[in-house]
Every structure is written in C-alpha cells, then in structure tokens.
Design an enzyme around this catalytic site. Structure first.
Site, PDB file in Angstrom:
ATOM      1  N   LYS A  22     -30.906  -7.890  32.035  1.00 50.14           N
ATOM      2  CA  LYS A  22     -31.288  -7.042  33.174  1.00 50.14           C
ATOM      3  C   LYS A  22     -30.221  -7.099  34.267  1.00 50.14           C
ATOM      4  O   LYS A  22     -29.840  -6.067  34.825  1.00 50.14           O
ATOM      5  CB  LYS A  22     -32.657  -7.470  33.709  1.00 50.14           C
ATOM      6  CG  LYS A  22     -33.795  -7.172  32.739  1.00 50.14           C
ATOM      7  CD  LYS A  22     -35.111  -7.824  33.128  1.00 50.14           C
ATOM      8  CE  LYS A  22     -36.131  -7.661  31.989  1.00 50.14           C
ATOM      9  NZ  LYS A  22     -37.422  -8.292  32.284  1.00 50.14           N
ATOM     10  N   GLN A  71     -40.042 -12.715  36.000  1.00 50.16           N
ATOM     11  CA  GLN A  71     -39.948 -12.679  34.531  1.00 50.16           C
ATOM     12  C   GLN A  71     -41.131 -13.393  33.878  1.00 50.16           C
ATOM     13  O   GLN A  71     -41.445 -14.527  34.231  1.00 50.16           O
ATOM     14  CB  GLN A  71     -38.621 -13.322  34.092  1.00 50.16           C
ATOM     15  CG  GLN A  71     -38.399 -13.336  32.589  1.00 50.16           C
ATOM     16  CD  GLN A  71     -38.267 -11.948  31.989  1.00 50.16           C
ATOM     17  OE1 GLN A  71     -37.605 -11.064  32.540  1.00 50.16           O
ATOM     18  NE2 GLN A  71     -38.913 -11.715  30.852  1.00 50.16           N
ATOM     19  N   ASP A 107     -41.834  -3.572  37.936  1.00 48.54           N
ATOM     20  CA  ASP A 107     -42.375  -3.767  36.585  1.00 48.54           C
ATOM     21  C   ASP A 107     -43.658  -2.953  36.389  1.00 48.54           C
ATOM     22  O   ASP A 107     -44.108  -2.755  35.258  1.00 48.54           O
ATOM     23  CB  ASP A 107     -42.681  -5.254  36.328  1.00 48.54           C
ATOM     24  CG  ASP A 107     -41.590  -5.943  35.520  1.00 48.54           C
ATOM     25  OD1 ASP A 107     -40.821  -5.232  34.844  1.00 48.54           O
ATOM     26  OD2 ASP A 107     -41.515  -7.181  35.558  1.00 48.54           O
TER      27      ASP A 107
HETATM   28  C1  BQF Z   1     -33.169  -5.158  21.334  1.00 50.40           C
HETATM   29  C2  BQF Z   1     -40.116  -9.138  26.461  1.00 50.40           C
HETATM   30  C3  BQF Z   1     -41.923 -10.165  25.238  1.00 50.40           C
HETATM   31  C4  BQF Z   1     -42.245 -10.959  26.323  1.00 50.40           C
HETATM   32  C5  BQF Z   1     -41.531 -10.832  27.497  1.00 50.40           C
HETATM   33  C6  BQF Z   1     -33.040  -5.309  23.814  1.00 50.40           C
HETATM   34  C7  BQF Z   1     -34.646  -6.577  25.070  1.00 50.40           C
HETATM   35  C8  BQF Z   1     -35.239  -6.957  23.885  1.00 50.40           C
HETATM   36  C9  BQF Z   1     -34.764  -6.493  22.665  1.00 50.40           C
HETATM   37  C10 BQF Z   1     -35.185  -7.012  26.385  1.00 50.40           C
HETATM   38  C11 BQF Z   1     -38.975  -8.231  26.581  1.00 50.40           C
HETATM   39  C12 BQF Z   1     -38.548  -7.372  25.443  1.00 50.40           C
HETATM   40  C13 BQF Z   1     -38.265  -8.199  27.774  1.00 50.40           C
HETATM   41  C14 BQF Z   1     -33.654  -5.687  22.629  1.00 50.40           C
HETATM   42  C15 BQF Z   1     -37.054  -7.333  27.967  1.00 50.40           C
HETATM   43  C16 BQF Z   1     -37.521  -6.329  25.834  1.00 50.40           C
HETATM   44  O1  BQF Z   1     -31.994  -4.773  21.211  1.00 50.40           O
HETATM   45  O2  BQF Z   1     -33.984  -5.071  20.412  1.00 50.40           O
HETATM   46  C17 BQF Z   1     -33.528  -5.746  25.028  1.00 50.40           C
HETATM   47  O3  BQF Z   1     -34.412  -7.515  27.173  1.00 50.40           O
HETATM   48  N1  BQF Z   1     -36.528  -6.881  26.708  1.00 50.40           N
HETATM   49  C18 BQF Z   1     -38.705  -9.030  28.849  1.00 50.40           C
HETATM   50  O4  BQF Z   1     -38.117  -9.023  29.916  1.00 50.40           O
HETATM   51  O5  BQF Z   1     -39.766  -9.833  28.708  1.00 50.40           O
HETATM   52  C19 BQF Z   1     -40.469  -9.939  27.557  1.00 50.40           C
HETATM   53  C20 BQF Z   1     -40.874  -9.264  25.307  1.00 50.40           C
END
Ligand code: BQF
Length: 303
Positions: free
Chosen positions: A52, A96, A119
């Site tokens: 991010k 987060q 968010d």
């Molecule tokens: C990709 C998230 C579960 C719990 C908390 C790119 C992300 C993920 C995968 C990413 C996620 C999932 C995020 C890919 C943010 C998505 O190339 O497949 C980017 O950064 N995500 C989060 O902040 O908290 C989570 C999933």
C-alpha cells in the site's frame, strides 16, 4: 477463457491516478495523504501494508506508516486513532487487519472518523453504501466492480453467486451486485459455510465470486460452462521452491476451472491488486472531499 488481469488494470488505474495527482499539484493544492497503522509483526500484514505504501509512492501520494508494538493496549491504539481523526494533514487512514487478539477490532473500526475511513469499514460507511448514499466502499468489492466494469462484463439480469458473507467482502459484494447500477442489477445468491448442496447454486451461476478463504475450494464440477469466476481467496501456503518460502493460493482450482469459464481472475495477480488500487481511489476521494465535506454545512444537499 479470458484472464481478468489485475496487474494490467492496476497499472492502468495507477497511471490515471498519478495524472490526477499531477493536476492537483499543478493547481497548487495539497497532495493526498494516506496513513497506515500496523500493529505487530504479522508477516502477511507487513507485506500488505508495504504494498500500500509503495502504491502511494507510485501515484505521488504522501503516505505515512505507523508501526506499533504488538502488545500496545486497546486504549493506546484508540488514542492514536483519535490523533489521526483530528490531524488535518491526514486525508484518510487505515488500521491494518487482523489486529492482535487482545484488541477488539469492532471497537477500533467504530473509533475511526467515517470521513477518514478509506477502508469503508465503519458502520456509517457500510450503511451509506447499503442505501446507495455517497460513501467509501470496502476496497476488495470496489476493486471487483472496477474489474467487471473495465472488462465490460455484462451483469444485468445475471445470476451472481457470492460464496462468503464477511463484513469486508461477501456482504458488501452481494449488496453491490444486486443494486440498480452498472455493474449491478444481478440476481444474487449468498452462500456460506452452512449452505447445503453449494454446487446446486454455483452450477446455476453466471458469475461466481469466491470469497471464503479455502484454497482450491471451487472445482470445475461446480461451475457452469461460460461462467465468470472471480477469485478473492489469498491463502499463504509454505512452498520451499519459492524465494519467499511460500506461495499464494486462491479459493478456485484455477487449472481446471479456467477450461470452463468465459473469464477468470488469477491468484496472484487478480483481485488483490485491485484491492490496493481501490484504497488509492478512496484516498483520492477523501482528499477531494467527494463523500464528506469538511466545510460547515447546514443544507440537505450535502450528505
Ligand atoms: C496478488 C488481505 C486477508 C486479510 C487481510 C496483491 C494483495 C494481495 C494479493 C494485497 C489483503 C488481500 C490485503 C495480491 C491487501 C489483498 O497479487 O494476488 C495484493 O495487498 N491485499 C490486506 O490489506 O489485508 C488483508 C487479505
């Protein structure tokens, strides 16, 4: 089968945002500023926050990352949130997830000022989204809508099956797919862990959105020929053959399902990247006061 390429779309959208930031700068206005709060050292969370922050840099946003110790008290975190709520230099911020177990996530979400809740997790934003009022929309569902839109996938009149009912993905996704808009106007079925005979529903689906968090759960025998399949799952599994020591698995058995569908989103490189881009879009909306006006207002026209 056509791939729903999250990487290509994310790159394209980031360029568009960067262009808008350039104009904001040229007009002498303040550039958007996103703050991320990370509690503890969970490996996946660190990766997400880092991507991010990196994305903010790519589009020219200011970003600030606060790393707090895993044993911080709930009250200390609430104090931090209160500071960010009242800091005029901050357009939007995220905490987060997941948080350590001794901290009540619900309580934290409620403490974030809805105007800065990029968010879109605060009940005010969830409620406004539900009633089609201007609001921040949860990043993953927002990213999926953007993906459907940019690939010109027809949704009107289609049967969409959402698997999973989380506050962050399944629930908002199902509401967004049924609403009177484009993309939207679907007939939506919400399936979950207590659904009997899930395949009965998925086999009737024109669009399947798998957001349950079980690797390779959706198999080819559960998918109708020509369906659109969106994979929201991202489970980390150990894999000694990769540099990081793990790999990401989606909720869809991609290898077999891809042969049956018209469109499918891959993991990695699909929805996850759209999620991060949606957060940037929400932050830009925050900086532009698109949904909430910072100025005093007594009129009914400014929701
Ligand atoms: C990709 C998230 C579960 C719990 C908390 C790119 C992300 C993920 C995968 C990413 C996620 C999932 C995020 C890919 C943010 C998505 O190339 O497949 C980017 O950064 N995500 C989060 O902040 O908290 C989570 C999933």
């Amino acid at each position: 089968m056509q791939l729903l390429d999250g990487k290509k779309l994310a790159t394209e959208i980031k360029l568009e945002i960067a262009e808008e930031v350039r104009k904001i700068k040229a007009a002498g206005k303040k550039i958007p500023h996103l703050v991320a709060v990370l509690v503890g050292e969970d490996g996946a969370s660190q990766t997400y926050v880092a991507s991010k922050v990196k994305s903010c840099e790519e589009v020219g946003f200011k970003s600030t990352l606060f790393k707090l110790k895993k044993d911080i008290t709930e009250n200390e975190l609430l104090t931090k949130i209160n500071l960010l709520n009242n800091d005029d230099s901050v357009d939007g911020f995220i905490v987060q997830l997941p948080l350590p177990k001794h901290i009540n996530e619900e309580k934290i979400m409620l403490a974030i000022a809805p105007e800065k809740d990029v968010d879109g997790f605060h009940p005010t934003n969830v409620g406004r989204m539900t009633l089609n009022l201007p609001s921040y929309v949860s990043a993953t569902p927002k990213g999926i809508l953007e993906m459907l839109n940019r690939y010109n996938i027809e949704t009107e009149g289609k049967h969409c099956v959402v698997i999973g009912r989380s506050n962050i993905v399944g629930l908002p996704m199902s509401l967004l797919m049924q609403r009177r808009s484009k993309p939207g106007n679907c007939t939506v079925t919400i399936c979950h862990s207590k659904t009997n005979d899930l395949a009965k529903y998925t086999l009737q689906a024109d669009i399947i959105i798998a957001a349950l968090g079980k690797p390779k759960f959706l198999t080819a025998d559960m998918v109708k020929k020509g369906a659109v399949v969106i994979d929201v799952g991202i489970t980390r599994v150990v894999d000694a053959s990769t540099k990081s020591g793990f790999k990401l698995l989606g909720d869809v058995d991609f290898e077999h399902v891809q042969k049956k569908c018209s469109y499918i989103s891959p993991v990695p490189g699909g929805v996850g990247l759209m999620t991060v881009v949606s957060l940037l879009q929400n932050t830009l909306s925050a900086a532009k006061e698109e949904f909430y006006k910072k100025s005093m207002s007594f009129g009914l026209d400014e929701l």
